[in-house]
Write an enzyme that holds these catalytic residues in place. Structure first.
Site, PDB file in Angstrom:
ATOM      1  CD  GLU A  97      -1.544  -0.236   3.539  1.00  0.00           C
ATOM      2  OE1 GLU A  97      -2.175   0.562   3.864  1.00  0.00           O
ATOM      3  OE2 GLU A  97      -1.362  -1.263   4.219  1.00  0.00           O
ATOM      4  CB  CYS A 129      -2.340  -4.476   6.748  1.00  0.00           C
ATOM      5  SG  CYS A 129      -2.371  -2.903   7.140  1.00  0.00           S
ATOM      6  CG  HIS A 251      -2.719  -6.711  10.624  1.00  0.00           C
ATOM      7  ND1 HIS A 251      -1.101  -6.527   9.890  1.00  0.00           N
ATOM      8  CD2 HIS A 251      -3.037  -5.282  10.813  1.00  0.00           C
ATOM      9  CE1 HIS A 251      -1.049  -5.298   9.813  1.00  0.00           C
ATOM     10  NE2 HIS A 251      -2.215  -4.570  10.385  1.00  0.00           N
TER      11      HIS A 251
HETATM   12  N1  CAA Z   1       1.334   3.665  30.768  1.00  0.00           N
HETATM   13  C1  CAA Z   1       0.613   2.326  30.224  1.00  0.00           C
HETATM   14  N2  CAA Z   1      -0.155   2.401  29.040  1.00  0.00           N
HETATM   15  C2  CAA Z   1      -0.789   3.622  28.739  1.00  0.00           C
HETATM   16  C3  CAA Z   1      -0.355   4.818  29.388  1.00  0.00           C
HETATM   17  C4  CAA Z   1       0.872   4.754  30.274  1.00  0.00           C
HETATM   18  N3  CAA Z   1       1.416   5.712  30.907  1.00  0.00           N
HETATM   19  N4  CAA Z   1      -0.998   5.815  28.679  1.00  0.00           N
HETATM   20  C5  CAA Z   1      -1.761   5.499  27.903  1.00  0.00           C
HETATM   21  N5  CAA Z   1      -1.757   4.112  27.842  1.00  0.00           N
HETATM   22  C6  CAA Z   1      -2.323   3.307  26.985  1.00  0.00           C
HETATM   23  C7  CAA Z   1      -4.032   3.480  27.177  1.00  0.00           C
HETATM   24  O1  CAA Z   1      -4.612   3.164  28.336  1.00  0.00           O
HETATM   25  C8  CAA Z   1      -4.142   2.565  25.763  1.00  0.00           C
HETATM   26  O2  CAA Z   1      -4.582   1.519  26.060  1.00  0.00           O
HETATM   27  P1  CAA Z   1      -5.715   0.644  25.377  1.00  0.00           P
HETATM   28  O3  CAA Z   1      -5.902   0.550  23.970  1.00  0.00           O
HETATM   29  O4  CAA Z   1      -5.644  -0.833  26.025  1.00  0.00           O
HETATM   30  O5  CAA Z   1      -7.075   1.266  25.813  1.00  0.00           O
HETATM   31  C9  CAA Z   1      -3.051   2.659  24.907  1.00  0.00           C
HETATM   32  O6  CAA Z   1      -2.139   3.189  25.789  1.00  0.00           O
HETATM   33  C10 CAA Z   1      -3.122   3.818  23.863  1.00  0.00           C
HETATM   34  O7  CAA Z   1      -3.299   4.996  24.124  1.00  0.00           O
HETATM   35  P2  CAA Z   1      -4.656   6.129  23.597  1.00  0.00           P
HETATM   36  O8  CAA Z   1      -5.767   5.409  23.768  1.00  0.00           O
HETATM   37  O9  CAA Z   1      -4.259   7.493  24.335  1.00  0.00           O
HETATM   38  O10 CAA Z   1      -4.513   5.900  22.260  1.00  0.00           O
HETATM   39  P3  CAA Z   1      -3.523   7.050  21.119  1.00  0.00           P
HETATM   40  O11 CAA Z   1      -4.360   8.274  21.043  1.00  0.00           O
HETATM   41  O12 CAA Z   1      -2.256   7.230  21.691  1.00  0.00           O
HETATM   42  O13 CAA Z   1      -3.760   6.195  19.530  1.00  0.00           O
HETATM   43  C11 CAA Z   1      -3.715   4.371  18.009  1.00  0.00           C
HETATM   44  C12 CAA Z   1      -3.472   4.843  19.805  1.00  0.00           C
HETATM   45  C13 CAA Z   1      -5.097   4.704  17.734  1.00  0.00           C
HETATM   46  C14 CAA Z   1      -3.458   3.179  18.033  1.00  0.00           C
HETATM   47  C15 CAA Z   1      -3.026   5.398  17.324  1.00  0.00           C
HETATM   48  O14 CAA Z   1      -1.723   5.300  17.534  1.00  0.00           O
HETATM   49  C16 CAA Z   1      -3.255   5.087  15.992  1.00  0.00           C
HETATM   50  O15 CAA Z   1      -3.941   5.886  15.124  1.00  0.00           O
HETATM   51  N6  CAA Z   1      -2.597   4.172  14.893  1.00  0.00           N
HETATM   52  C17 CAA Z   1      -2.928   4.037  13.413  1.00  0.00           C
HETATM   53  C18 CAA Z   1      -3.954   3.222  13.261  1.00  0.00           C
HETATM   54  C19 CAA Z   1      -3.898   1.737  13.644  1.00  0.00           C
HETATM   55  O16 CAA Z   1      -2.718   1.276  13.727  1.00  0.00           O
HETATM   56  N7  CAA Z   1      -4.883   1.345  13.686  1.00  0.00           N
HETATM   57  C20 CAA Z   1      -4.957  -0.212  14.311  1.00  0.00           C
HETATM   58  C21 CAA Z   1      -6.102  -0.933  13.484  1.00  0.00           C
HETATM   59  S1  CAA Z   1      -6.092  -0.746  11.733  1.00  0.00           S
HETATM   60  C22 CAA Z   1      -4.960  -1.920  11.190  1.00  0.00           C
HETATM   61  O17 CAA Z   1      -4.556  -2.921  12.022  1.00  0.00           O
HETATM   62  C23 CAA Z   1      -4.368  -1.555   9.801  1.00  0.00           C
HETATM   63  C24 CAA Z   1      -3.155  -1.079   9.907  1.00  0.00           C
HETATM   64  O18 CAA Z   1      -1.947  -1.907  10.000  1.00  0.00           O
HETATM   65  C25 CAA Z   1      -3.188   0.597  10.094  1.00  0.00           C
END
Ligand code: CAA
EC number: 2.3.3.10
Length: 404
Positions: A97, A129, A251
């Protein structure tokens, strides 16, 4: 493709017995620069534990401009071609991609770079993916119809979300190459699987954008819904047979996502089975945790990681693989490890690849990230990023890419 309507038949030999088809060899490549995510956390004023345990990543690969998907794909494939009769390859599929051209398939560049013959189909496949799995299933079907030929599938990607974006910590780069053949030495693929496709807007990259766009949390929900739906459908069709499942791979856009996928099945699994799958999941994320997301190749990097890091796996073990591509298409399929599968792996080469990388400073990462290829037709000569990589993009000239 192996889907709901598949009749479950493999190639038959003269006696009517089924001849197995599957992955004969596998190899991978990742560029030789990485950013330690503790450094990223400090720079972004985030608790490092969020990246380490909340996201589940330690490092991410950072590609220099000379390692585009063609170069990375060729570098991965080069590692498995030793001793392979390349004249038998009748199909070359690049799944990506991170395409470099709207028209010409990147597979044609790879074909030339690797010096492969011309008696083949060379094409490119796209569905986020999931593309690597589409390529693998098409390749397996091709070999079932043409048992005298083999197919080379390469899944190569650069995951790029942008500096200071939500997805920044989940970036990465790399490629996995797989040779598909009858009587494979590594893993026989079961022809039956379960697929799901439906149009959703969880993650995409318009043609004019160099960085992916994602509705992050929504994309996680769609992923988990697909896990649930597909698992139930597979169970209903008697495909999961989880009592005898040695490992279940996911994945891995970031390791926490795969962990969530596995955890979502906990209540449906016998505790001993769940414990076994969890233990093997740890071995399956060793490489991905230090490479980052490589989109199409990430499930397959997980398979290589599992085989290299779990000495308890043996011949005949059955493995489930959950593939997910945003947009979205998902598939759960199964493979069985073949006698002597370890002899076709190169765990020492993997170690050299990962441990030989250079750690970047935050400034170094941001500098590399901000560089781009010219778009005005002028000549651009590229620096060599990885001195050990046999293949790279050397220059752009009148809008054409020149590799060495
Ligand atoms: N210590 C430990 N954990 C902590 C923490 C700390 N101090 N602070 C936060 N966390 C945890 C949160 O509790 C959360 O855990 P859960 O997911 O279990 O609830 C985790 O860290 C992530 O934190 P946020 O909820 O604040 O999320 P974020 O705003 O940082 O975003 C994300 C995370 C959505 C994955 C972002 O990185 C993103 O958009 N990534 C790209 C999209 C993606 O990869 N999507 C996955 C599904 S799609 C797919 O699989 C296809 C692909 O390859 C893209």
């Amino acid at each position: 493709m192996g889907g709901d309507s598949d009749n479950g038949m493999d190639v038959m030999n003269e006696t009517g017995a089924q001849v197995p088809v599957g992955i004969d060899r596998m190899a991978w490549y990742t560029p030789n620069h990485f950013l330690d995510l503790d450094d990223l956390a400090r720079a972004r004023d985030v608790d490092p534990d969020k990246y380490r345990t909340g996201i589940g990543q330690r490092r991410m690969a950072v590609p220099t401009l000379d390692q585009d998907i063609v170069a990375m794909g060729a570098n991965a494939a080069q590692r498995l071609l030793d001793g392979v009769d390349t004249r038998r390859i009748g199909l070359l599929i690049m799944a990506t991609e991170s395409g470099i051209d709207q028209s010409k398939a990147s597979a044609l560049f790879v074909q030339e770079i690797l010096g492969l013959g011309h008696d083949m189909r060379a094409i490119e496949i796209k569905e986020a993916c999931y593309g690597g799995t589409a390529g693998l299933q098409i390749a397996a079907d091709y070999v079932r119809v043409h048992p005298g030929r083999t197919a080379l599938v390469i899944a190569a990607d650069i995951a790029r979300y942008g500096l200071r974006s939500g997805g920044e910590v989940t970036q990465g780069a790399g490629a996995v190459a797989m040779l598909v053949a009858r009587s494979p030495r590594l893993m026989r693929l079961e022809p039956e699987s379960v697929c799901r496709s439906m149009s959703v807007g969880d993650f995409w990259r318009p043609n004019y954008a160099t960085e992916a766009m994602a509705k992050g949390k929504y994309s996680e929900q769609v992923y988990l819904r697909m896990v649930d739906d597909i698992w139930h459908a597979s169970k209903g069709r008697g495909l999961t047979r989880e009592e005898g499942l040695a490992a279940l791979l996911f994945h891995i856009p970031f390791t926490k996502m795969g962990r969530k996928g596995l955890r979502s099945l906990e209540t449906q699994l016998d505790p001993d089975v769940y414990a076994r799958l969890t233990r093997r999941f740890e071995a399956a994320i060793v490489y991905g945790r230090d490479v980052g997301n490589i989109y199409t190749g990430s499930l397959y990097l997980s398979l290589i990681s599992l085989l290299a890091n779990d000495p308890t796996l043996g011949e005949g073990n059955r493995i489930g693989l959950f593939s997910y591509g945003s947009g979205a298409v998902a598939e759960l399929f199964f493979g069985v490890l073949q006698p002597g599968f370890r002899s076709v792996l190169d765990a020492e080469g993997d170690r050299v690849l990962l441990e030989g990388r250079q750690r970047l400073s935050l400034e170094g990462y941001e500098t590399i990230f901000s560089r781009s290829l010219v778009t005005d037709g002028s000549t651009q000569v590229l620096e060599q990023g990885d001195p050990h990589a046999p293949h790279r993009l050397v220059r752009l000239e009148r809008h054409e890419r020149v590799y060495r």
